[in-house]
Design a protein around this motif. Structure first.
Motif, PDB file in Angstrom:
ATOM      1  N   GLN A  34      -3.963  -7.285   2.924  1.00  0.00           N
ATOM      2  CA  GLN A  34      -3.851  -6.999   1.500  1.00  0.00           C
ATOM      3  C   GLN A  34      -4.740  -5.808   1.146  1.00  0.00           C
ATOM      4  O   GLN A  34      -5.833  -5.649   1.692  1.00  0.00           O
ATOM      5  N   ASN A  35      -4.253  -4.977   0.252  1.00  0.00           N
ATOM      6  CA  ASN A  35      -5.001  -3.806  -0.242  1.00  0.00           C
ATOM      7  C   ASN A  35      -5.358  -2.838   0.893  1.00  0.00           C
ATOM      8  O   ASN A  35      -6.470  -2.310   0.955  1.00  0.00           O
ATOM      9  N   TYR A  36      -4.407  -2.614   1.770  1.00  0.00           N
ATOM     10  CA  TYR A  36      -4.637  -1.774   2.948  1.00  0.00           C
ATOM     11  C   TYR A  36      -4.871  -0.318   2.527  1.00  0.00           C
ATOM     12  O   TYR A  36      -4.121   0.246   1.723  1.00  0.00           O
ATOM     13  N   VAL A  37      -5.916   0.305   3.060  1.00  0.00           N
ATOM     14  CA  VAL A  37      -6.237   1.706   2.778  1.00  0.00           C
ATOM     15  C   VAL A  37      -5.785   2.559   3.961  1.00  0.00           C
ATOM     16  O   VAL A  37      -6.078   2.241   5.108  1.00  0.00           O
ATOM     17  N   TYR A  38      -5.070   3.624   3.673  1.00  0.00           N
ATOM     18  CA  TYR A  38      -4.552   4.505   4.704  1.00  0.00           C
ATOM     19  C   TYR A  38      -4.634   5.946   4.215  1.00  0.00           C
ATOM     20  O   TYR A  38      -5.002   6.217   3.063  1.00  0.00           O
ATOM     21  N   TYR A  39      -4.290   6.883   5.083  1.00  0.00           N
ATOM     22  CA  TYR A  39      -4.272   8.300   4.727  1.00  0.00           C
ATOM     23  C   TYR A  39      -2.820   8.769   4.723  1.00  0.00           C
ATOM     24  O   TYR A  39      -2.111   8.606   5.719  1.00  0.00           O
ATOM     25  N   ASP A  40      -2.391   9.358   3.629  1.00  0.00           N
ATOM     26  CA  ASP A  40      -0.989   9.736   3.461  1.00  0.00           C
ATOM     27  C   ASP A  40      -0.666  11.030   4.212  1.00  0.00           C
ATOM     28  O   ASP A  40      -1.483  11.533   4.999  1.00  0.00           O
ATOM     29  N   GLU A  41       0.531  11.583   3.959  1.00  0.00           N
ATOM     30  CA  GLU A  41       0.991  12.784   4.665  1.00  0.00           C
ATOM     31  C   GLU A  41       0.132  14.016   4.387  1.00  0.00           C
ATOM     32  O   GLU A  41       0.185  14.996   5.117  1.00  0.00           O
ATOM     33  N   TYR A  42      -0.665  13.984   3.337  1.00  0.00           N
ATOM     34  CA  TYR A  42      -1.570  15.091   3.018  1.00  0.00           C
ATOM     35  C   TYR A  42      -3.006  14.789   3.441  1.00  0.00           C
ATOM     36  O   TYR A  42      -3.941  15.466   3.017  1.00  0.00           O
ATOM     37  N   ALA A  43      -3.173  13.751   4.247  1.00  0.00           N
ATOM     38  CA  ALA A  43      -4.485  13.323   4.755  1.00  0.00           C
ATOM     39  C   ALA A  43      -5.415  12.908   3.631  1.00  0.00           C
ATOM     40  O   ALA A  43      -6.639  13.043   3.738  1.00  0.00           O
ATOM     41  N   GLN A  44      -4.842  12.383   2.554  1.00  0.00           N
ATOM     42  CA  GLN A  44      -5.617  11.868   1.431  1.00  0.00           C
ATOM     43  C   GLN A  44      -5.595  10.340   1.458  1.00  0.00           C
ATOM     44  O   GLN A  44      -4.570   9.737   1.770  1.00  0.00           O
ATOM     45  N   PRO A  45      -6.707   9.684   1.145  1.00  0.00           N
ATOM     46  CA  PRO A  45      -6.736   8.219   1.187  1.00  0.00           C
ATOM     47  C   PRO A  45      -5.909   7.603   0.060  1.00  0.00           C
ATOM     48  O   PRO A  45      -5.934   8.072  -1.084  1.00  0.00           O
ATOM     49  N   LYS A  46      -5.180   6.556   0.413  1.00  0.00           N
ATOM     50  CA  LYS A  46      -4.372   5.808  -0.544  1.00  0.00           C
ATOM     51  C   LYS A  46      -4.564   4.318  -0.280  1.00  0.00           C
ATOM     52  O   LYS A  46      -4.966   3.922   0.807  1.00  0.00           O
ATOM     53  N   GLN A  47      -4.219   3.521  -1.268  1.00  0.00           N
ATOM     54  CA  GLN A  47      -4.283   2.073  -1.095  1.00  0.00           C
ATOM     55  C   GLN A  47      -2.937   1.460  -1.429  1.00  0.00           C
ATOM     56  O   GLN A  47      -2.335   1.763  -2.457  1.00  0.00           O
ATOM     57  N   TYR A  48      -2.481   0.589  -0.522  1.00  0.00           N
ATOM     58  CA  TYR A  48      -1.226  -0.130  -0.704  1.00  0.00           C
ATOM     59  C   TYR A  48      -1.574  -1.537  -1.190  1.00  0.00           C
ATOM     60  O   TYR A  48      -2.174  -2.329  -0.463  1.00  0.00           O
ATOM     61  N   LEU A  49      -1.210  -1.838  -2.437  1.00  0.00           N
ATOM     62  CA  LEU A  49      -1.664  -3.067  -3.077  1.00  0.00           C
ATOM     63  C   LEU A  49      -0.840  -4.294  -2.687  1.00  0.00           C
ATOM     64  O   LEU A  49      -1.291  -5.419  -2.893  1.00  0.00           O
ATOM     65  N   ASN A  50       0.359  -4.104  -2.143  1.00  0.00           N
ATOM     66  CA  ASN A  50       1.164  -5.247  -1.712  1.00  0.00           C
ATOM     67  C   ASN A  50       0.730  -5.729  -0.324  1.00  0.00           C
ATOM     68  O   ASN A  50      -0.042  -5.066   0.371  1.00  0.00           O
ATOM     69  N   ASN A  51       1.263  -6.864   0.081  1.00  0.00           N
ATOM     70  CA  ASN A  51       0.945  -7.421   1.395  1.00  0.00           C
ATOM     71  C   ASN A  51       1.715  -6.693   2.499  1.00  0.00           C
ATOM     72  O   ASN A  51       2.847  -6.250   2.301  1.00  0.00           O
ATOM     73  N   ILE A  52       1.086  -6.590   3.652  1.00  0.00           N
ATOM     74  CA  ILE A  52       1.738  -6.069   4.854  1.00  0.00           C
ATOM     75  C   ILE A  52       1.643  -7.144   5.923  1.00  0.00           C
ATOM     76  O   ILE A  52       0.550  -7.629   6.232  1.00  0.00           O
ATOM     77  N   ALA A  53       2.779  -7.525   6.484  1.00  0.00           N
ATOM     78  CA  ALA A  53       2.820  -8.563   7.514  1.00  0.00           C
ATOM     79  C   ALA A  53       3.149  -7.938   8.869  1.00  0.00           C
ATOM     80  O   ALA A  53       4.002  -7.045   8.960  1.00  0.00           O
ATOM     81  N   ILE A  54       2.455  -8.399   9.896  1.00  0.00           N
ATOM     82  CA  ILE A  54       2.684  -7.938  11.263  1.00  0.00           C
ATOM     83  C   ILE A  54       2.863  -9.165  12.144  1.00  0.00           C
ATOM     84  O   ILE A  54       1.988 -10.034  12.189  1.00  0.00           O
ATOM     85  N   ALA A  55       3.993  -9.254  12.816  1.00  0.00           N
ATOM     86  CA  ALA A  55       4.259 -10.356  13.750  1.00  0.00           C
ATOM     87  C   ALA A  55       4.268  -9.796  15.172  1.00  0.00           C
ATOM     88  O   ALA A  55       4.901  -8.769  15.438  1.00  0.00           O
ATOM     89  N   GLN A  56       3.585 -10.469  16.071  1.00  0.00           N
ATOM     90  CA  GLN A  56       3.463  -9.997  17.450  1.00  0.00           C
ATOM     91  C   GLN A  56       3.760 -11.136  18.418  1.00  0.00           C
ATOM     92  O   GLN A  56       3.245 -12.239  18.266  1.00  0.00           O
ATOM     93  N   ILE A  57       4.596 -10.836  19.400  1.00  0.00           N
ATOM     94  CA  ILE A  57       4.906 -11.783  20.475  1.00  0.00           C
ATOM     95  C   ILE A  57       4.449 -11.166  21.788  1.00  0.00           C
ATOM     96  O   ILE A  57       4.792 -10.020  22.098  1.00  0.00           O
ATOM     97  N   ARG A  58       3.683 -11.925  22.548  1.00  0.00           N
ATOM     98  CA  ARG A  58       3.227 -11.451  23.863  1.00  0.00           C
ATOM     99  C   ARG A  58       3.698 -12.412  24.942  1.00  0.00           C
ATOM    100  O   ARG A  58       3.512 -13.616  24.838  1.00  0.00           O
ATOM    101  N   LEU A  59       4.311 -11.857  25.978  1.00  0.00           N
ATOM    102  CA  LEU A  59       4.771 -12.638  27.121  1.00  0.00           C
ATOM    103  C   LEU A  59       4.035 -12.169  28.366  1.00  0.00           C
ATOM    104  O   LEU A  59       3.987 -10.968  28.652  1.00  0.00           O
ATOM    105  N   ASP A  60       3.462 -13.120  29.095  1.00  0.00           N
ATOM    106  CA  ASP A  60       2.816 -12.833  30.373  1.00  0.00           C
ATOM    107  C   ASP A  60       3.500 -13.664  31.458  1.00  0.00           C
ATOM    108  O   ASP A  60       3.615 -14.883  31.325  1.00  0.00           O
ATOM    109  N   LYS A  61       3.933 -12.992  32.505  1.00  0.00           N
ATOM    110  CA  LYS A  61       4.568 -13.690  33.611  1.00  0.00           C
ATOM    111  C   LYS A  61       4.231 -12.975  34.912  1.00  0.00           C
ATOM    112  O   LYS A  61       4.479 -11.782  35.065  1.00  0.00           O
ATOM    113  N   ASP A  62       3.653 -13.727  35.855  1.00  0.00           N
ATOM    114  CA  ASP A  62       3.295 -13.173  37.155  1.00  0.00           C
ATOM    115  C   ASP A  62       4.171 -13.810  38.236  1.00  0.00           C
ATOM    116  O   ASP A  62       4.417 -15.020  38.215  1.00  0.00           O
TER     117      ASP A  62
END
Length: 199
Positions: A34-62
């Motif tokens: 929530q409230n993620y701060v990033y740098y836009d295309e002009y290298a200026q800081p911005k804040q994204y007020l909505n939620n950002i979700a990241i889902a990750q799946i990891r598989l390990d097999k030997d």
């Protein structure tokens, strides 16, 4: 670069679960920012007020067949907003090697190849003036395998390794960039020794 912003605090949650059976492991991880701060295309800081979700799946097999080993790790990532956070959807690391014991395990040798691969995506660009990464929408990288050849030796208490990093450099074109205008390392040879002395 001059700016004066009042940003809200960045918050985040993470949940993970794991499943493992013998040489197989599955890991599921969910991030929410929530409230993620990033740098836009002009290298200026911005804040994204909505939620950002990241889902990750990891598989390990030997896999193991006599003296052959095949170790595999695979990541799949999905984002709710790919315009703000840039990650490749697919990342793979695979190691195929031959392992052999000699002289009653006094010498253990490994010979193999390691491949690292990630899917195509638009990475962040680098701004040297602020030493920050920022968004860009013109350059795409990925879909390129990085291949390393290695030899590992263990002689009693001594460990030695020889490694040829990115030995396929130039064989498949010169499109191995991590970020715009900054290529990955070319072919390189490395070696090292670790020796434990007992009193």
């Amino acid at each position: 670069f001059i700016w004066n912003y009042q940003f809200k605090p960045i918050t985040g949650q993470q949940a993970s679960c794991f499943f493992s059976v013998k040489s197989f492991e599955l890991a599921l991880t969910y991030f929410q920012l929530q409230n993620y701060v990033y740098y836009d295309e002009y290298a200026q800081p911005k804040q994204y007020l909505n939620n950002i979700a990241i889902a990750q799946i990891r598989l390990d097999k030997d896999f193991k067949y006599h003296n052959w080993r095949f170790d595999n790790t695979l990541y799949y990532q999905s984002l709710s907003n790919k315009d703000i956070i840039r990650l490749p959807a697919l990342i793979s690391n695979n190691i195929l090697y031959f392992e052999h014991d000699l002289f009653k395990s006094a010498l253990i040798a490994q010979f193999g190849v390691e491949m690292t691969f990630y899917g195509a995506y638009k990475p962040l660009a680098w701004m040297p003036a602020t030493r920050e990464f920022y968004l860009q929408n013109t350059f795409k990288t990925g879909n390129y395998p990085y291949l390393d050849f290695f030899i590992n030796l263990k002689i009693k208490q001594a460990r030695l390794f020889l490694k040829l990093d990115h030995f396929n450099s130039g064989m498949m074109g010169y499109h191995y960039y991590s970020i715009p205008k900054y290529p990955m390392q070319d072919r390189a040879f490395r070696f090292g020794v670790s020796w434990i002395f007992y009193q």
